[in-house]
Every structure is written in C-alpha cells, then in structure tokens.
Write an enzyme that holds these catalytic residues in place. Sequence first.
Site, PDB file in Angstrom:
ATOM      1  N   GLN A  42     -44.496  25.990  16.234  1.00 14.23           N
ATOM      2  CA  GLN A  42     -44.217  27.427  16.293  1.00 14.23           C
ATOM      3  C   GLN A  42     -43.947  27.994  14.906  1.00 14.23           C
ATOM      4  OE1 GLN A  42     -41.547  26.453  20.161  1.00 14.23           O
ATOM      5  NE2 GLN A  42     -41.182  28.478  19.350  1.00 14.23           N
TER       6      GLN A  42
ATOM      7  N   ARG B 173     -36.060  29.456  24.660  1.00 13.49           N
ATOM      8  CA  ARG B 173     -36.274  30.883  24.951  1.00 13.49           C
ATOM      9  C   ARG B 173     -34.986  31.668  24.692  1.00 13.49           C
ATOM     10  NH1 ARG B 173     -40.491  33.117  29.492  1.00 13.49           N
ATOM     11  NH2 ARG B 173     -40.892  35.030  28.398  1.00 13.49           N
ATOM     12  N   CYS B 174     -34.489  31.539  23.485  1.00 16.70           N
ATOM     13  CA  CYS B 174     -33.135  32.012  23.212  1.00 16.70           C
ATOM     14  C   CYS B 174     -32.950  32.136  21.713  1.00 16.70           C
ATOM     15  CB  CYS B 174     -32.193  30.956  23.790  1.00 16.70           C
ATOM     16  SG  CYS B 174     -30.565  30.889  23.080  1.00 16.70           S
TER      17      CYS B 174
ATOM     18  N   GLU C 123     -37.298  36.888  25.083  1.00 17.61           N
ATOM     19  CA  GLU C 123     -36.348  35.954  25.696  1.00 17.61           C
ATOM     20  C   GLU C 123     -35.351  36.616  26.632  1.00 17.61           C
ATOM     21  OE1 GLU C 123     -36.244  33.483  21.529  1.00 17.61           O
ATOM     22  OE2 GLU C 123     -34.632  34.819  22.096  1.00 17.61           O
TER      23      GLU C 123
END
Length: 796
Positions: free
Chosen positions: A223, A370-371, A741
């Site tokens: 990523q 996702r944070c 998110e």
Amino acid sequence: MSQAVDEIKIGGIGASRKRVEDNRFIRGKGNYTDDIVLPGMLHMEILRSPLAHARIKSIDASKAWDIPGVHLVLTGEMMATRNLAWMPTLSYDTQAVLATDKVRFQGQEVACVIADDPYIAKDACEAIVVDYEPLPAIVNPWQAVADGAPVIRDDKENQPDNIIYNWEVGDRDGTERAFASADLVSKLELHYPRSHPSPIECCGSIADFNRATSKLTVYMTTQAPHIIRAAVAMVAELPEHMIRIISPDIGGGFGNKVPVYPGYVCSILASILLERPVKWIEDKSGNLISTGFARDVYLTGEMALRKDGKILAVRMHTDADHGAFFSDAQPSKFKIGLMHSAFAAYDIPVAHLTARGTYSNKAPGGVAYRCSFRVTEAMFFQERMVQAAATDLGMDQAAFRRMNFVRDDQFPHRTPFGFLLDSGQYGKCLDVGLKAIDYDNFRQQQEEARSRGRLLGLGISTMTEPLGAGNSREYDILGIKMFDSADLKVHMTGKAIVRTGARGQGQGHETTWAQIVSHELGIPADDIVVEEGDTDTAPFGMGTYASRSTPVAGAAVAMVARKIRAKARKLAAHLLEVSEEDVEWELGRFYVRSAPDHGVTIQECAIAAYSNMPDGMEPGLQNTAFYDPPNLTWPFAVYIVTVEVDPETGVWDVLKMVAVDDCGVRINPMIVEGQIMGGLTEAYAMSNMQFMTFDADGNCVGANYMDYLLPTAWETPGFELHSEVVTPCPHHPIGAKGIGECAAVGGPAAFVNAVIDALTGTGVRNIDMPLLPDRVWEAITYRRDISGAPPVRADD
Ligand code: CDP
C-alpha cells in the site's frame, strides 16, 4: 451567458461516475502480483514455526538441499552472515527476518526454500528439521508483566522485561480534580479482540535483481511503495535510485499491506544471490497467522458526570498487546497511535489517557485495520462508554450525546488531548439518523415487545476520525515526514495523465483523481488517465492507509491542477491577445472579461503549450505539487442499529441500520456509498462473527475461514445511507474529508450497543466482541458480563 462545461456531464466532482478500474476487475483482467510471470522465475516458500515460544537448538536443511529443483535454502544463520537476520520495524523496534535464536510466535518465519516451482519448494520446507526447546508462552498483557515472566525479547539489550512503552497524554491533575467534583462516576472495562484485515489477495512479491544494470525491481503487494523503497534501501543497503518498487493491482489491503514482511526481504536476497527473479506468494493460513493483526487492546475508563448529564472529564487506560515485535506503522510521536482521538466529538473540558504496550508470543499486531492508527479502538471505547454513562445516569442515549456534542459554533475546536477539529454538524447528523430509524416509535415498540418477552435493542454510535496524516510537523513514518505529491501532464491534444504516490487497493483512485482534475480544469474525466504504484514513475508519496489519500494526495491533485491552470491562463492571454489580468476563467474555458464570447478552451491552451507559446515561455503543460496538509480532516458519522435478540439461543438479527456520514464534499457519491457499505459490512463482521484468539500455549485459534468468518451478501444486513449533511473541510482545497474507514471505525459499537440495549434489565453491561450466540446466551442466562480475553494457563 456562461459557456462553461457541465461539470457533472464531464465527470467532475459530484458525478457518480462508474469506476474505470472495474472494467478490468470484473472481466478478470486485473494484473495482480501473482499474475506476473518473468522469464527464468523461481518460487519461494516459507517454513513457519509450529510453536509460539521456543529456543531453536538446531536447523538441519541438508535434506531440503538434496531435493532436485531446489536452488537455495535460506536460514537465519545465513541471513545473519549478511546482517539480514533482523530488520527494523516501522516503530523503531527490530523484527526477525528468519529466526536465529528463538521463535517468538506461532507461524514465525524460520527458513525459506527457493525452487523451480512452489510445490517443490513446499516439499523441501517440510524436509527441513528444526529442533525446538519449547518455552512458556505469553498471550496477554497480564502474563507479560507478571513476576518471573519469561522475557520474550531477550535478543535486545536494555530490555529486562516485556514492557515496550508507558505513554500518557492529557492533564492528569486536572482530570483528578474534575473527578473529585463529579456527582457520578461511570466505569467500563472491555477488550477489543484481535482482528485480521484478511484481504482476498494475500501478500506477495517478485524480486528481480539484474546484475548487469545493478537494478532491483520488486513487484509487490504494498500500500506504500515509496516507504518500502526507503526501507529496502536501508535494510539491503542498496542505493535508492537502483530500486524500483511496483505495486500492481492489489486485491484489498485494509492496512495488512503496509508493513515490511520477512517474505519480501527473503525474496529480494534470494534474487540477488541467484540473479534470477524470485516469486513469493503467501498462502491463506500464512497470511492469517503471521501478517499484521489489528487491535488486541484492553480498555478501561471512567467518566466523571454531573447529574444533569454534562461530562466533566474522562480517564482512560489502554493495555496494548503488540505481539513479539512492535511493528505498528504509525507516526513515531504517538506510541499508541491516535488512541487519544477518543471522545473528540464531545465537549469535554479535561481528560487523561495512559497506555502501556507489551510484548507477547503472538504475531506482530498493531496494523491499523481500516483505521487511522488505533482510532477504531478509541471510537469503540468512546461509544460503549457513552452508552454506559447514559444508562448510569438514567438518561436517554440520544439526548445525552446531543447535550455533550461539540456544537457547530465551537469549531475549530481543541480537544483536551490537543487535536484541532476542523468542522462539523454533529447534532444535525444525529437528528437525521434518529428520524430515519424512527427513534421514538422504536422505543415504544421496544417497551411493548419487552412486556411480551421479546428483546429488542437500539444502538447508537457516532464517530469522528482524524484523517489525512500529516501535517509534517507532527506526523512521520520512520522519520519521513508525512505529505504527498501529484504530477499532472496535459498532452497537446488536451488529454492528461495524473500520477500520485498513493496506492489504491480498490478504493477507486483511478476514477476520483480524474474527477478532481476535471473539476479544476474542465477536461472530461474520460480524457484523464490515473497511474499509481510505480516508484520510477509516480512522484513521492506516503501511500494509502488511514484514509489519507483524499485528504493529502487528492489535495495535491487539486493543487497541481491549479498550477496547470495558472500556466494555461498565460497561454490563453497570448492566444486571445489580451493581458493576463483581462482573462476570466469558467470551467473548461478562459475568456476576455469585456467580451465573454471571445474565449479559448483548456484544450486549445494545451495545444498552444506545445505549438504556439509566447516568447520566453517554457514549452509544455505539466507540473508537480507537494501538499503538506495544515491539519487533519475530521469526518463525522452517526450509525444507528436496531436488533432483536433471541433469549433462547443468543442469536441476534439486525432489524434496520441507518448511516449518516458527513465527509465534506463528496467527489464521487457512488464510490463514497460503496466505501460506507464496505465499512459497515466489516463492522458487522467484527461485532458478531470474526473469532480469532490464542490458547494458553499461544496457538492461534481461528486462523482459518471456518472460524474467522468473512461476511457474504447472504448474512450482511441491508444498510440505509444518508448523505444530506455536508460540512466542507475548511482547509482542504476542494473541501473533502476522508471516508474510507469511517464505517468500519464507528460501526462496531452500534451493533454491540444495540445488543446490550436489548439486554436492559439483566444487569449485563458488556459482552466482548464477537457477540457470538453462545456469549450472548451466557450473558442473558447467567446475567453476567462476558469477557473475550484469551485464557491464562492453569498455573498462573
Ligand atoms: O485513503 P483511501 O483511498 O483509503 O480513503 P479515502 O481518501 O477516504 O478515499 C476512498 C475513496 O472515496 C476514494 O476513491 C476517494 O477519492 C473517494 N472519496 C470521495 O469520493 N469523496 C470524499 N469526500 C472522500 C473520498
């Protein structure tokens, strides 16, 4: 009469443009790491430890070497001769690449085999004989700090125990004083369990070292390609300009593909040694058992309350289980990430947070699944605590929240932990949510149902998330300041290419970055191609995680487009034969102020940049912008769920869920809705079906998709989304805030709050996630809280 192009028709901001990347994804034409085949490519497999904690007495790889088709067997001992047995983590710790002295978690990498094909490599791994001397395992923070606990990181000097850090933020004394004056103190204690991002595509890499050019090309599932390039340069001591990281299509990341994993390092070393491309594709169990876990924090807190419902202060403590290596990818200043964003949406005068991080015999955790750096845990605790406090006060859940929210006229608002909230309309979002769920009516239904023995519940959760790290003053990864950049090249025909250092994993950047350029220049989005993921072509960027892409890279796209427009204005003045001051802009076109019909399009300016520029002007129409955000963006959301719990079985069903998200200006409303639905689906899964824990010996229970369930369309409830509240971010060039998110961050507490609300009257205050039927049933039947913390050994 305006001759501007119609922004929605050309696919600018606000258009629900279909995702351009889906054309290849849904036809099966995506190009993922495992799709890439290079001439002469070899395959690598990893031998992992079956034990959570053991001393390695010996490793005998002779039988593996003898298997035909095996080219190389790597062990920790061999890595050590090249100073590569250990590597730095993104949190200034060290992590074993291949174990030398001890294994410290089940699934740890012990050896690698490189062979003609993956099957030979796998067989050869099984032929390696490792003699282990088992050691007691530590699976929670209490064991980690117990007297006489084995020191997990005995490889480190100055590490006499298992404590990684003690950290605090806020005003301890002021908080004490506020608590002393409280009418009521409400308390809560809970465990946010380990969870795993489990992207559909596992991690993998193909390293290709070319001795003739000295260039190392690595295709990998990352990523953050530029951070990886810097890390490879540091670990392998290779010059940065001789490293090219290419991140092709990624099948989901969710934070799992930010860290540097031993598999990447081993494939690189193997390629350098063998001078052939080496591919490593992790299998599903390897991914679940050994790559970045998230959460695993124990949270306790207290709220000081006035009897009219005003929150006077908050005190919080976190025990974070980081696993065997402290490898969180997070700004170095904040040891427990942005946990101190807790309670940001509430106007609380004073607060104090303490955090202790410990090692355990588990795979390294701390991935921000996702944070935005631990915000999920912070918001979960916040909303569970708010519900508990309202209940203790005997106040209505919604009224208690509304009373304590930061008001619209208080922005920008400084939180007691030092963040500056940019903007928001929290009360309005709550009102929209309550209306959509038909709040008062549901409360009546709930009463009636209860009199007939049916358990209905309603859970509210709100969240505000600090998105878009940095600014560079406070945010860095490994000392590299957090900002982003974008390159934009407008070709002579008016078509364009935009590149950023972000790397989408399904979020739709190829669609939305083009929309930003359309909004700024009036070039149709279909005429703009977006490229990310190749460090040789993309400008520098910190990558895509923590929903930072739109707040930072997206802002850089807007800023570079503005630079292009500034040059195009000069070209327009030249073409229109007037001075620049006499030129006006409307979308897609410059015109003479005094003669609006006399104008030139952005496309005409583009061709002039290559064929008819004024004397002295540098030809071409391309530029780069670096964007260092002045602040984070703070989206806000309200999620409300109603459920029915079956008291006989503990099974609970969602009756309705509404989501009200305010992420400022929506670039692509359809993509935003997709992000919210995906996040809510993950939140639902975390709250009721994803079970992954560790037994007393450190065996990872649930490292398979029979226990750790991924929700499908079948079990996922429907969601009703509301988009009517839009509070633009005041400092973002197009007013956008992050969204990726939010629903995964704020959603879990809504589900848990709903189930706990359904159990009103039983005295049950908390059930730790996942709220499996047996846990809920046990809570109802025995009228007790249920802790999901891992077990301790009988002798503890
Ligand atoms: O960093 P990441 O891409 O995961 O998260 P994000 O910046 O929140 O963006 C997720 C997707 O939603 C991207 O395609 C964004 O451009 C899009 N988005 C949008 O259309 N409008 C917003 N206000 C925020 C995001």
